[in-house]
Motif scaffolding. Structure first.
Motif, PDB file in Angstrom:
ATOM      1  N   LYS A 161       2.935   9.186  -6.481  1.00 56.12           N
ATOM      2  CA  LYS A 161       3.392  10.448  -5.789  1.00 56.12           C
ATOM      3  C   LYS A 161       4.572  10.823  -6.832  1.00 56.12           C
ATOM      4  O   LYS A 161       4.825  11.825  -7.360  1.00 56.12           O
ATOM      5  N   LEU A 162       5.556   9.909  -7.038  1.00 57.11           N
ATOM      6  CA  LEU A 162       6.601  10.131  -7.699  1.00 57.11           C
ATOM      7  C   LEU A 162       6.148  10.384  -9.412  1.00 57.11           C
ATOM      8  O   LEU A 162       6.805  11.288 -10.085  1.00 57.11           O
ATOM      9  N   ALA A 163       5.236   9.764  -9.953  1.00 54.26           N
ATOM     10  CA  ALA A 163       4.524   9.769 -11.303  1.00 54.26           C
ATOM     11  C   ALA A 163       4.096  11.601 -11.392  1.00 54.26           C
ATOM     12  O   ALA A 163       4.135  12.290 -12.291  1.00 54.26           O
ATOM     13  N   GLU A 164       3.427  11.844 -10.329  1.00 56.50           N
ATOM     14  CA  GLU A 164       2.793  13.120 -10.374  1.00 56.50           C
ATOM     15  C   GLU A 164       3.873  14.165 -10.053  1.00 56.50           C
ATOM     16  O   GLU A 164       3.907  15.248 -10.844  1.00 56.50           O
ATOM     17  N   GLN A 165       4.994  13.946  -9.242  1.00 54.27           N
ATOM     18  CA  GLN A 165       6.233  14.916  -9.341  1.00 54.27           C
ATOM     19  C   GLN A 165       6.736  14.979 -10.528  1.00 54.27           C
ATOM     20  O   GLN A 165       7.009  16.201 -10.969  1.00 54.27           O
ATOM     21  N   TYR A 166       7.139  14.199 -11.439  1.00 50.85           N
ATOM     22  CA  TYR A 166       7.679  14.157 -12.726  1.00 50.85           C
ATOM     23  C   TYR A 166       6.517  14.671 -13.817  1.00 50.85           C
ATOM     24  O   TYR A 166       7.018  14.566 -15.083  1.00 50.85           O
ATOM     25  N   ASN A 167       5.301  14.749 -13.360  1.00 47.95           N
ATOM     26  CA  ASN A 167       4.322  15.074 -14.431  1.00 47.95           C
ATOM     27  C   ASN A 167       4.129  14.110 -15.489  1.00 47.95           C
ATOM     28  O   ASN A 167       4.028  14.229 -16.790  1.00 47.95           O
ATOM     29  N   LEU A 168       3.969  12.866 -14.923  1.00 46.18           N
ATOM     30  CA  LEU A 168       3.898  11.642 -15.744  1.00 46.18           C
ATOM     31  C   LEU A 168       2.469  11.001 -15.803  1.00 46.18           C
ATOM     32  O   LEU A 168       2.254  10.022 -16.422  1.00 46.18           O
ATOM     33  N   ASN A 169       1.582  11.645 -14.922  1.00 49.01           N
ATOM     34  CA  ASN A 169       0.287  10.868 -14.876  1.00 49.01           C
ATOM     35  C   ASN A 169      -0.293  10.521 -15.870  1.00 49.01           C
ATOM     36  O   ASN A 169      -0.854   9.204 -16.057  1.00 49.01           O
ATOM     37  N   SER A 170      -0.369  11.108 -17.270  1.00 54.41           N
ATOM     38  CA  SER A 170      -1.070  10.897 -18.325  1.00 54.41           C
ATOM     39  C   SER A 170      -0.252   9.934 -19.127  1.00 54.41           C
ATOM     40  O   SER A 170      -0.771   9.330 -20.344  1.00 54.41           O
ATOM     41  N   LYS A 171       0.857   9.343 -18.690  1.00 56.39           N
ATOM     42  CA  LYS A 171       1.883   8.509 -19.364  1.00 56.39           C
ATOM     43  C   LYS A 171       1.868   7.302 -18.836  1.00 56.39           C
ATOM     44  O   LYS A 171       2.780   6.147 -19.295  1.00 56.39           O
ATOM     45  N   VAL A 172       1.412   7.126 -17.406  1.00 59.38           N
ATOM     46  CA  VAL A 172       1.480   5.897 -16.728  1.00 59.38           C
ATOM     47  C   VAL A 172       0.264   5.393 -16.135  1.00 59.38           C
ATOM     48  O   VAL A 172      -0.651   6.047 -15.680  1.00 59.38           O
ATOM     49  N   THR A 173       0.119   4.038 -16.308  1.00 62.27           N
ATOM     50  CA  THR A 173      -1.085   3.291 -15.845  1.00 62.27           C
ATOM     51  C   THR A 173      -0.491   2.428 -14.673  1.00 62.27           C
ATOM     52  O   THR A 173       0.407   1.773 -14.854  1.00 62.27           O
ATOM     53  N   PHE A 174      -1.089   2.582 -13.668  1.00 67.39           N
ATOM     54  CA  PHE A 174      -0.545   1.582 -12.330  1.00 67.39           C
ATOM     55  C   PHE A 174      -1.811   0.798 -12.343  1.00 67.39           C
ATOM     56  O   PHE A 174      -3.180   0.909 -12.198  1.00 67.39           O
ATOM     57  N   VAL A 175      -1.333  -0.701 -12.280  1.00 68.86           N
ATOM     58  CA  VAL A 175      -2.224  -1.880 -12.206  1.00 68.86           C
ATOM     59  C   VAL A 175      -2.050  -2.646 -11.065  1.00 68.86           C
ATOM     60  O   VAL A 175      -0.937  -2.832 -10.799  1.00 68.86           O
ATOM     61  N   ARG A 176      -2.931  -3.008  -9.947  1.00 68.02           N
ATOM     62  CA  ARG A 176      -2.869  -3.633  -9.110  1.00 68.02           C
ATOM     63  C   ARG A 176      -3.552  -5.084  -9.165  1.00 68.02           C
ATOM     64  O   ARG A 176      -4.597  -5.124  -9.575  1.00 68.02           O
ATOM     65  N   SER A 177      -2.816  -5.932  -8.575  1.00 67.34           N
ATOM     66  CA  SER A 177      -3.215  -7.479  -8.691  1.00 67.34           C
ATOM     67  C   SER A 177      -4.170  -7.926  -9.848  1.00 67.34           C
ATOM     68  O   SER A 177      -5.237  -8.208  -9.859  1.00 67.34           O
ATOM     69  N   PHE A 178      -3.480  -7.801 -10.960  1.00 70.91           N
ATOM     70  CA  PHE A 178      -4.003  -8.079 -12.336  1.00 70.91           C
ATOM     71  C   PHE A 178      -4.425  -9.594 -12.501  1.00 70.91           C
ATOM     72  O   PHE A 178      -3.603 -10.481 -11.594  1.00 70.91           O
ATOM     73  N   SER A 179      -5.013  -9.785 -13.559  1.00 74.56           N
ATOM     74  CA  SER A 179      -5.742 -11.328 -13.653  1.00 74.56           C
ATOM     75  C   SER A 179      -4.692 -11.908 -14.403  1.00 74.56           C
ATOM     76  O   SER A 179      -3.901 -11.304 -15.279  1.00 74.56           O
ATOM     77  N   ASP A 180      -4.625 -13.178 -14.609  1.00 75.43           N
ATOM     78  CA  ASP A 180      -3.783 -13.936 -15.626  1.00 75.43           C
ATOM     79  C   ASP A 180      -4.017 -13.432 -17.026  1.00 75.43           C
ATOM     80  O   ASP A 180      -3.173 -13.265 -17.977  1.00 75.43           O
ATOM     81  N   ALA A 181      -5.537 -13.387 -17.248  1.00 78.66           N
ATOM     82  CA  ALA A 181      -5.853 -12.892 -18.666  1.00 78.66           C
ATOM     83  C   ALA A 181      -5.361 -11.381 -18.985  1.00 78.66           C
ATOM     84  O   ALA A 181      -4.867 -10.965 -20.094  1.00 78.66           O
ATOM     85  N   LYS A 227       0.896  -1.268  -0.256  1.00 80.59           N
ATOM     86  CA  LYS A 227      -0.002   0.088   0.117  1.00 80.59           C
ATOM     87  C   LYS A 227       0.818   1.322  -0.145  1.00 80.59           C
ATOM     88  O   LYS A 227       0.732   2.124  -0.624  1.00 80.59           O
ATOM     89  N   GLU A 228       1.815   1.263   0.904  1.00 79.55           N
ATOM     90  CA  GLU A 228       2.689   2.447   0.726  1.00 79.55           C
ATOM     91  C   GLU A 228       3.479   2.521  -0.244  1.00 79.55           C
ATOM     92  O   GLU A 228       3.583   4.003  -0.796  1.00 79.55           O
ATOM     93  N   HIS A 229       3.957   1.760  -1.000  1.00 75.97           N
ATOM     94  CA  HIS A 229       4.825   1.755  -2.024  1.00 75.97           C
ATOM     95  C   HIS A 229       3.948   2.216  -3.411  1.00 75.97           C
ATOM     96  O   HIS A 229       4.513   2.974  -4.202  1.00 75.97           O
ATOM     97  N   HIS A 230       2.947   1.530  -3.428  1.00 73.24           N
ATOM     98  CA  HIS A 230       1.892   2.056  -4.573  1.00 73.24           C
ATOM     99  C   HIS A 230       1.821   3.549  -4.323  1.00 73.24           C
ATOM    100  O   HIS A 230       1.721   4.080  -5.428  1.00 73.24           O
ATOM    101  N   LEU A 231       1.471   3.998  -3.425  1.00 70.62           N
ATOM    102  CA  LEU A 231       1.359   5.458  -3.251  1.00 70.62           C
ATOM    103  C   LEU A 231       2.478   6.189  -3.354  1.00 70.62           C
ATOM    104  O   LEU A 231       2.479   7.415  -3.876  1.00 70.62           O
TER     105      LEU A 231
END
Length: 310
Positions: free
Chosen positions: A192-212, A184-188
């Motif tokens: 925040k680091l993506a926001e700091q670098y102004n990369l929000n529109s260039k990065v998608t974070f995925v948590r606990s994805f399915s096999d598919a 939880k901590e590291h995801h946040l």
């Protein structure tokens, strides 16, 4: 493991010729009572992995740590998952230096990766305008050095044109468990680091994805970004290469044995500039993803198939 070993030897109807013991060595003395030969598969010395954040944990671990070396030495044969782990094994278990462990690379269940890919699984994860997609797959743990992927993406922006930058996207997919504080901590922290670098529109974070979703992401990406340093082996690069995707990885640990630099991917120093320069290659030469991908699958089948493992 000790409980299961005692049951196996004294209470089950099975009579074993060989016991294959995975990772936990303290149960080997009990398995030896069966008169079977013991093959021990060491993925990495346990005493180097466990965190000791409390006095109780430290005391209990001290006993297990003390037992790990002599009980490992009781195995009739010791296997490790890479030459890197073999060297760590010998430097950690100094009394066992006379018997160098044999390397047995982990394998993949190819059938799990030969299933049809459903692109709809990731429609909302990758912008339709993205032509060059970089993919990171790793647990949300600080030791995985996931910051490096974001830092490299930020560096990449400065060494390519604005038109090329429009084509770029990064997907950071990771194992995530709400019960694990570090996840939880590291995801946040990464958000925040993506926001700091102004990369929000260039990065998608995925948590606990399915096999598919995992299959679809590997199928859709241009390249896998593998950021851990001194990885014991690293199964994700093998999965990516089997899916015909090249790998950019740190030039240490397991990837030195799995990724062929300049052939199936690039091995880089663990810094943003080195990774960004490797990422740039796939923007400048889009066909590189395909040619390296084909070579990567051939490499996996040759070295890491279940037939080779068997």
């Amino acid at each position: 493991m000790i409980y299961v070993s005692i049951y196996l030897v004294f209470f089950s109807s099975w009579r074993m010729d060989v016991v294959f013991c995975d990772q936990v060595s303290v149960c080997i003395p009990f398995q030896k009572l069966s008169k079977a030969r013991i093959v021990f598969y060491c993925h990495f010395p346990d005493l180097l992995l466990t965190q000791r954040k409390s006095i109780v944990k430290a005391l209990s671990c001290s006993v297990i740590d003390w037992l790990e070396e002599p009980t490992t030495g009781m195995a009739d044969s010791v296997l490790v998952n890479s030459n890197f782990t073999a060297e760590t094994f010998l430097s950690t278990f100094t009394s066992l230096c006379s018997n160098r462990p044999r390397v047995l690379y982990p394998s993949l269940n190819f059938s799990s990766f030969d299933k049809p890919v459903v692109k709809e699984e990731i429609e909302d994860l990758i912008p339709p305008t993205a032509k060059c997609v970089f993919l990171s797959i790793n647990r949300y743990e600080r030791k995985k050095n996931l910051n490096l992927a974001l830092e490299a993406l930020d560096w990449l922006r400065n060494i390519i044109s604005d038109e090329e930058w429009k084509d770029v996207h990064l997907v950071m997919a990771g194992g995530y468990d709400d019960r694990v504080t570090e996840n939880k901590e590291h995801h946040l922290e990464l958000c925040k680091l993506a926001e700091q670098y102004n990369l929000n529109s260039k990065v998608t974070f995925v948590r606990s994805f399915s096999d598919a979703q995992k299959l679809s992401l590997l199928n859709q990406c241009s390249c896998l970004i593998y950021t851990p340093s001194h990885a014991h082996f690293g199964i994700v690069p093998i999965e990516a290469m089997y899916m015909k995707r090249p790998v950019i990885a740190v030039n240490s640990g397991g990837p030195l044995e799995t990724v062929q630099n300049g052939v199936t991917g690039f091995l880089c120093n663990p810094d943003a500039e080195s990774f960004a320069l490797a990422m740039k290659e796939f923007l400048k030469n889009p066909s590189l993803s395909s040619t390296m991908g084909v070579a990567g699958k051939e490499n996996v089948i040759k070295k890491f198939s279940f037939d080779v493992f068997a």
